[in-house]
Design an enzyme around this catalytic site. Sequence first.
Site, PDB file in Angstrom:
ATOM      1  N   ASP A 233      -0.890   7.385   3.640  1.00 22.32           N
ATOM      2  CA  ASP A 233      -1.918   8.397   3.834  1.00 22.32           C
ATOM      3  C   ASP A 233      -1.973   8.652   5.343  1.00 22.32           C
ATOM      4  O   ASP A 233      -1.540   7.825   6.152  1.00 22.32           O
ATOM      5  CB  ASP A 233      -3.277   7.940   3.286  1.00 22.32           C
ATOM      6  CG  ASP A 233      -4.232   9.135   3.105  1.00 22.32           C
ATOM      7  OD1 ASP A 233      -3.934  10.231   3.630  1.00 22.32           O
ATOM      8  OD2 ASP A 233      -5.286   8.970   2.455  1.00 22.32           O
TER       9      ASP A 233
HETATM   10  C1  BGC Z   1      -6.340  12.342   2.827  1.00 27.31           C
HETATM   11  C2  BGC Z   1      -5.120  12.701   1.989  1.00 27.31           C
HETATM   12  C3  BGC Z   1      -4.481  13.931   2.553  1.00 27.31           C
HETATM   13  C4  BGC Z   1      -4.102  13.671   3.977  1.00 27.31           C
HETATM   14  C5  BGC Z   1      -3.453  14.855   4.660  1.00 27.31           C
HETATM   15  C6  BGC Z   1      -5.997  12.246   4.297  1.00 27.31           C
HETATM   16  O1  BGC Z   1      -7.143  12.125   5.061  1.00 27.31           O
HETATM   17  O2  BGC Z   1      -6.871  11.118   2.391  1.00 27.31           O
HETATM   18  O3  BGC Z   1      -5.502  12.888   0.646  1.00 27.31           O
HETATM   19  O4  BGC Z   1      -3.365  14.279   1.771  1.00 27.31           O
HETATM   20  O5  BGC Z   1      -5.272  13.369   4.722  1.00 27.31           O
HETATM   21  O6  BGC Z   1      -4.377  15.857   4.870  1.00 27.31           O
END
Ligand code: BGC
Length: 750
Positions: A233
């Site tokens: 993530d």
């Molecule tokens: C979120 C993800 C997301 C990623 C990119 C993170 O903060 O938890 O679900 O895909 O950011 O935006």
Amino acid sequence: MSITIDQIPDLVSQLTLEEKASLCSGGDAWHLQSIERLGIDGYMVTDGPHGLRKVNSAGIIDLYNSVPATCFPTAAGLASTWDTELVGEVGVALGEETRSESVAMLLGPGINMKRSPLCGRNFEYFAEDPVVAGELASALVRGIQSQGVGTSLKHFAANNQETDRLRVSAEVDERTLREIYLPAFEKVVKTAKPWTIMCSYNAINGTYSSQNHWLLTEVLRDEWGYDGLVVSDWGAVVDRVKGVLAGLDLEMPGDAPRNDARIAEAVRSGELDESVLDTTVTRVLTLLAKAGPAMDNPGSYDVDAHHALARRAAAGAAVLLKNDDQVLPLTSGEQVAVIGKFARTPRYQGAGSSKVNPTRLDTALDSLREAWGADLPFAPGFNLAGDADPDLVAEAVEAARGRTAVLFLGLPDIAESEGYDRTHTDMPANQIELLRAVREVAAHTVVVLSNGSSIGVAEWDDQADAILECWLGGQASGSGVADVLTGAVNPSGHLAETIALRLSDVPAQLNFPGELQHVHYGEGRYIGYRGLDATEREVAYPFGHGLSYTTFEYSTLGVEARPISESTNQDDPVVTLTFTVTNTGDRAGAAVPQVYVGFPDSTVDRCVRELRAFRRIELAPGQSEQVSIELTRRDLSYWDVILHDWAVEPGRVVVEVGASSRDLPLNAKVDIEAPRVLHPLRRDSTVAEWMEQDEEFAAKVRSAAKKVGFSADMEDDPTTASFLLTMPVYKVLQLAPVMSPEELDEMLGE
Ligand code: BGC
């Protein structure tokens, strides 16, 4: 020109150590790393999950500046359709849009379990049950990937809250992980093969997911056979080298020169074998090669067709919770008034990284006026700040007087979001006040809800003749919901999450959201309906519930079981159910029969009932269909924490079939023949456990017991027998000398 799979071994051999390390993180926040001299083009990846959020800048925090894309209902809505075909179509459309924007992968879907209704991100998640989440997310992933672009199944794993999400440790026991928090991931991995998995921010039992070897390698790859890529993530990496060793391939966001340098250094120092790095790099290049053909030929998509699909999906997501005196659908000529701000300013998606810039936006007010005439009265009725506003209420009361008032209520944007959790599930007080006032004067009241996760209804349910839960229905929620209200679409949505009477009824609330960087999943497997059924709580609307404008009857359940042997595979069908569903009303509609199982005689703790299968079947008035469903060995199994494996017990299984977890008109009991579950005998196995598996030992114990004065027949004296039988066998000599030390040694030696 893109690279191909065949070129990868050669490319890996040409890469310098530094280049290999650099491929382990992106080139910027949204691109993989490029290596121009070898023709490696680092494609773009973007959020996700219910629409493309292709940002116009390289920044990570720039959440709201993205290219227009179709905003479909969020996962909470998609799940409520229980319609794998429709969700598959949405997937195809998402894939087309992703591809046409030259994006190699959509960052989603998110399939974490809804442990608590308070999780701020529940709108992005499917269900409180792994079967619903697993089936529907598989359909979505297959649809997206059919267009030659990838998905990123997230957030692996146990990311069930937003509070302290970047560092909290979810303390979850092994069986709960295996039976509740992992199976939806397992299902999607095994059946839809997502190109990538996104690891979660949080730790599980003290180890961050981004460096959790057990999770990313032992479970995901060794057990489930996953051969795709694992991406972090955005910002989930803690120790990059530990991550590579654990199976984390790609760090995002990119531009991580310090971590890349650490990887190269670890190879030089011998901490990291270069072959491990080569495997990681091969996975990154494989992802690029897979996306290559689509990136070379992006194509385009039909904006109108996708909007029409979003409208169908929004209508399919709507759950008719209640419909007293069949006030819905609205009948032609009926005097109607539209009340509530959300009719004109729809709440249709959630806040955070999933926020889409929609290609267009329908409102329920416009759509209802199209159907009912331009003079359909409207009053906004409340403000989003939640303040009491007597003027707005008075205006709404006048508009609704003597009419069927359709009130568009729900949660304001600020109430739920990625990044934080809710602290309560109440509807804003000013909206309840509005409803009460309108109720006094209206002929009927219909409440249409927009919210990302369940909200408490008990306080005001009696003020509504009908309630239609629409979740966050995407850019066409206005028209889709109008289709349901007018009867153009017969609702067939069902709840993928329970609406509890009180938040305090939900077992997870005792431990939500934890404290001091830990959250203890003390309720174990008892989330959602599993817990509420076990504690026999009344609920406002049960898991699986959803009404239709027609009625269905369930009849003639037949159950047939086949014996299970050592050689029966997990996926082999072992129980066949057949039953009939009949449309007993006068409209075409879709029923969603659900199959639950329970194990009343199990030797281990089992939930009262657990969903194992469902179908969605469309039936014309008077039409019947015979449904046949197979349950597999795995469907009957529990996770055995001594064997560290799935185990199936012989004995009784209760099968229940019906329209919700609390409306199960059909049930049958069936006895399963299977070998007993045996645990390896050890020094601390009890006398009873030894006796069960070793007849010679059992005979010795019986005769010795007699000699030392235990009752002649242990069955006749259960109290005395319990002292002996529950004793770990190594304590026998100490506490009940039923055999000589030599005999005991001999037995243990064997
Ligand atoms: C979120 C993800 C997301 C990623 C990119 C993170 O903060 O938890 O679900 O895909 O950011 O935006």
